[in-house]
Scaffold this motif. Structure first.
Motif, short mmCIF file in Angstrom:
data_model
loop_
_atom_site.label_atom_id
_atom_site.label_comp_id
_atom_site.label_asym_id
_atom_site.label_seq_id
_atom_site.Cartn_x
_atom_site.Cartn_y
_atom_site.Cartn_z
N LYS A 133 0.83 -1.24 -0.09
CA LYS A 133 0.02 0.03 0.19
C LYS A 133 0.78 1.41 -0.08
CE LYS A 133 -4.00 -1.53 2.28
NZ LYS A 133 -5.08 -1.37 1.29
N SER A 134 1.90 1.31 0.77
CA SER A 134 2.65 2.47 0.90
C SER A 134 3.47 2.63 -0.20
CB SER A 134 3.84 2.25 1.97
OG SER A 134 3.17 2.29 3.43
N ALA A 135 4.00 1.67 -0.95
CA ALA A 135 4.82 1.79 -2.21
C ALA A 135 3.93 2.21 -3.51
CB ALA A 135 5.62 0.38 -2.50
N VAL A 136 2.77 1.62 -3.49
CA VAL A 136 1.89 2.07 -4.75
C VAL A 136 1.69 3.45 -4.54
CG1 VAL A 136 -0.47 1.38 -5.60
CG2 VAL A 136 1.27 -0.53 -4.87
N PHE A 137 1.18 3.47 -3.14
CA PHE A 137 0.46 5.24 -3.36
C PHE A 137 1.46 6.03 -3.32
CE2 PHE A 137 -0.99 8.75 -0.74
CZ PHE A 137 -1.91 9.22 -1.95
N GLY A 138 2.64 5.79 -2.29
CA GLY A 138 3.97 6.73 -2.50
C GLY A 138 4.45 6.95 -3.98
N LEU A 139 4.49 5.93 -4.85
CA LEU A 139 4.81 6.25 -6.07
C LEU A 139 3.95 7.12 -6.97
CD1 LEU A 139 6.50 2.78 -7.14
CD2 LEU A 139 7.70 4.79 -6.47
N VAL A 140 2.73 6.77 -6.90
CA VAL A 140 1.57 7.41 -7.53
C VAL A 140 1.69 8.88 -7.15
CG1 VAL A 140 -0.79 7.99 -7.66
CG2 VAL A 140 0.14 5.66 -7.94
N VAL A 174 17.52 24.85 -9.34
CA VAL A 174 16.06 24.76 -9.44
C VAL A 174 15.28 23.38 -9.86
CG1 VAL A 174 14.36 25.53 -11.08
CG2 VAL A 174 15.97 27.19 -10.44
N VAL A 175 16.23 22.59 -10.52
CA VAL A 175 15.65 21.09 -10.75
C VAL A 175 15.75 20.35 -9.65
CG1 VAL A 175 16.01 19.22 -12.15
CG2 VAL A 175 16.31 21.31 -13.28
N ARG A 176 16.76 20.55 -8.88
CA ARG A 176 17.06 19.64 -7.42
C ARG A 176 15.82 20.21 -6.51
NH1 ARG A 176 17.10 22.18 -2.70
NH2 ARG A 176 18.77 23.48 -3.27
N SER A 177 15.29 21.44 -6.79
CA SER A 177 14.43 21.91 -5.59
C SER A 177 13.04 21.52 -6.10
CB SER A 177 14.32 23.55 -5.71
OG SER A 177 15.34 23.87 -4.89
N LEU A 178 12.89 21.31 -7.55
CA LEU A 178 11.62 21.00 -7.89
C LEU A 178 11.56 19.27 -7.83
CD1 LEU A 178 11.53 22.65 -11.22
CD2 LEU A 178 10.01 23.10 -9.26
N LEU A 179 12.66 18.59 -7.84
CA LEU A 179 12.58 17.21 -7.57
C LEU A 179 12.37 16.89 -6.22
CD1 LEU A 179 15.43 15.77 -9.99
CD2 LEU A 179 13.01 15.50 -10.41
N GLY A 180 12.87 17.58 -5.28
CA GLY A 180 12.87 17.61 -3.69
C GLY A 180 11.40 17.82 -3.56
N ALA A 181 10.46 18.59 -4.08
CA ALA A 181 9.13 19.13 -3.82
C ALA A 181 8.20 17.84 -4.12
CB ALA A 181 8.79 20.32 -4.55
N GLY A 182 8.72 17.11 -5.14
CA GLY A 182 7.74 16.16 -5.68
C GLY A 182 8.04 14.90 -4.62
N LEU A 183 9.39 14.82 -4.12
CA LEU A 183 9.65 13.66 -3.47
C LEU A 183 9.07 14.01 -1.96
CD1 LEU A 183 11.30 11.06 -2.47
CD2 LEU A 183 13.36 12.34 -1.99
N TYR A 184 8.95 15.15 -1.62
CA TYR A 184 8.50 15.62 -0.12
C TYR A 184 6.93 14.99 -0.21
CZ TYR A 184 6.09 18.63 3.25
OH TYR A 184 5.27 18.97 4.18
N LEU A 185 6.21 15.59 -1.33
CA LEU A 185 4.86 15.22 -1.37
C LEU A 185 4.76 13.81 -1.50
CD1 LEU A 185 3.66 17.94 -3.63
CD2 LEU A 185 3.30 17.88 -1.13
N GLY A 186 5.45 12.97 -2.28
CA GLY A 186 5.46 11.65 -2.14
C GLY A 186 5.25 11.08 -0.94
N LEU A 187 6.58 11.42 -0.21
CA LEU A 187 6.73 10.79 1.23
C LEU A 187 5.60 11.45 2.20
CD1 LEU A 187 10.45 11.40 1.66
CD2 LEU A 187 9.19 9.37 1.51
N VAL A 188 4.89 12.40 1.86
CA VAL A 188 3.83 12.94 2.63
C VAL A 188 2.50 11.55 2.63
CG1 VAL A 188 1.77 14.32 3.08
CG2 VAL A 188 4.22 15.25 2.88
N GLY A 189 2.43 11.30 1.14
CA GLY A 189 1.37 10.07 0.97
C GLY A 189 1.93 9.14 1.65
N VAL A 190 3.12 8.60 1.70
CA VAL A 190 3.45 7.28 2.58
C VAL A 190 3.05 7.64 4.06
CG1 VAL A 190 5.28 5.96 3.20
CG2 VAL A 190 5.14 6.86 0.85
N ILE A 191 3.60 8.62 4.90
CA ILE A 191 3.20 9.01 5.94
C ILE A 191 1.64 8.89 6.00
CG2 ILE A 191 3.09 10.87 7.73
CD1 ILE A 191 5.75 11.68 6.85
N GLY A 192 0.76 9.42 5.36
CA GLY A 192 -0.64 9.27 5.31
C GLY A 192 -1.07 7.75 5.55
N THR A 193 -0.51 6.97 4.52
CA THR A 193 -0.95 5.58 4.57
C THR A 193 -0.51 4.93 6.06
OG1 THR A 193 1.18 4.85 3.41
CG2 THR A 193 -0.72 5.38 2.15
#
Length: 282
Positions: A133-140, A174-193
């Motif tokens: 569950k964590s992996a699937v939703f985290g990647l999505v 800039v690119v590093r920050s944008l990727l970091g924002a995407g990774l942060y939100l993905g991990l927020v999804g994992v914390i939610g699960t």
């Protein structure tokens, strides 16, 4: 009177059809969780809202900043150091709620409907369910968030072109920050699960998620300054913001340190969920 039983050895023996043997594998559990995720209408709606929040609020923030510059009025203190990157990522505060709440629903929703009993009966070892569950939703969530920030930034950058806040993808960090924002939100999804599996309550999981990401940082501001400087940077939301900050000072963590701290919070939430999943009944 006796009964004579005739044994006809020439009669064909009944044909027994072998029952298929299904083995629980990690790949099959992942496919099951993938199918369950996309079968819910709330998945499409909430992911769509998260994407809209990222793009719409980033564009609105950039347009508002440019109108302030053109008006000639003094900028607000919060806008003095704004850049196209920080303005385009303004929607992350709203998108994290959408993705985090959906993460809670992914796990806690099964407990509220009772479907978790069927899930755990099919996967008796239990922990593969949580990891899948964590992996699937985290990647999505990671994919949706990354797409959103890479759509918002070029639009915001075009609006702010020619101003002191202008940035492009070729600028350093800039690119590093944008990727970091995407990774942060993905991990927020994992914390939610993880919170959904730990608390087994949709309302409880959402309350803890909102409190940890939005309320606790405000409460920390009531503490003495020395306490704020020592505790504040390690809060989940502040550590997450460090992951996609273009620059950092002595009061904030570096992007790498922010990632390490936020990963530690994620692992802690998953560890708590795994312990309860193994130790208690569904």
């Amino acid at each position: 009177m006796s009964t004579l039983t005739v044994n006809d050895s020439s009669a064909p023996a009944p044909v027994q059809t072998p029952r298929p043997h299904y083995k629980v594998t990690g790949r099959r559990v992942l496919r099951s969780e993938w199918a369950k995720l996309w079968s819910l209408r709330s998945t499409w709606i909430t992911l769509g809202l998260g994407l809209v929040f990222l793009v719409a609020f980033g564009v609105i923030a950039a347009a508002h900043f440019k109108s302030e510059l053109n008006s000639g009025r003094p900028l607000r203190p919060d806008d003095v150091g704004a850049t196209a990157l920080s303005l385009s990522l303004f929607g992350t505060n709203f998108a994290q709620l959408a993705l985090g709440v959906l993460g809670v629903l992914v796990t806690a929703g099964e407990y509220s409907t009772g479907m978790i009993r069927s899930t755990l009966a099919a996967v008796p070892r239990r922990l593969p369910v949580l990891w899948s569950k964590s992996a699937v939703f985290g990647l999505v969530a990671l994919a949706v968030a990354t797409i959103g920030v890479f759509i918002a930034f070029p639009i915001a950058g075009g609006i702010l072109s020619g101003t002191r806040a202008a940035l492009t993808l070729s600028d350093a960090g800039v690119v590093r920050s944008l990727l970091g924002a995407g990774l942060y939100l993905g991990l927020v999804g994992v914390i939610g699960t993880a919170l959904g599996a730990l608390l087994r309550s949709v309302a409880g999981g959402i309350a803890v998620l909102v409190g940890a990401l939005m309320l606790v940082p405000g409460l920390i501001s009531l503490l003495p300054t020395s306490w704020q400087d020592n505790i504040g940077p390690y809060l989940p939301s502040n550590a997450g913001e460090s992951m996609f900050a273009l620059h950092h000072d002595a009061t904030n963590l570096s992007p790498t340190a922010g990632l390490v701290v936020f990963l530690a919070w994620t692992v802690l939430a998953l560890a708590g969920a795994a312990y309860r999943l193994v130790r208690t009944d569904a």
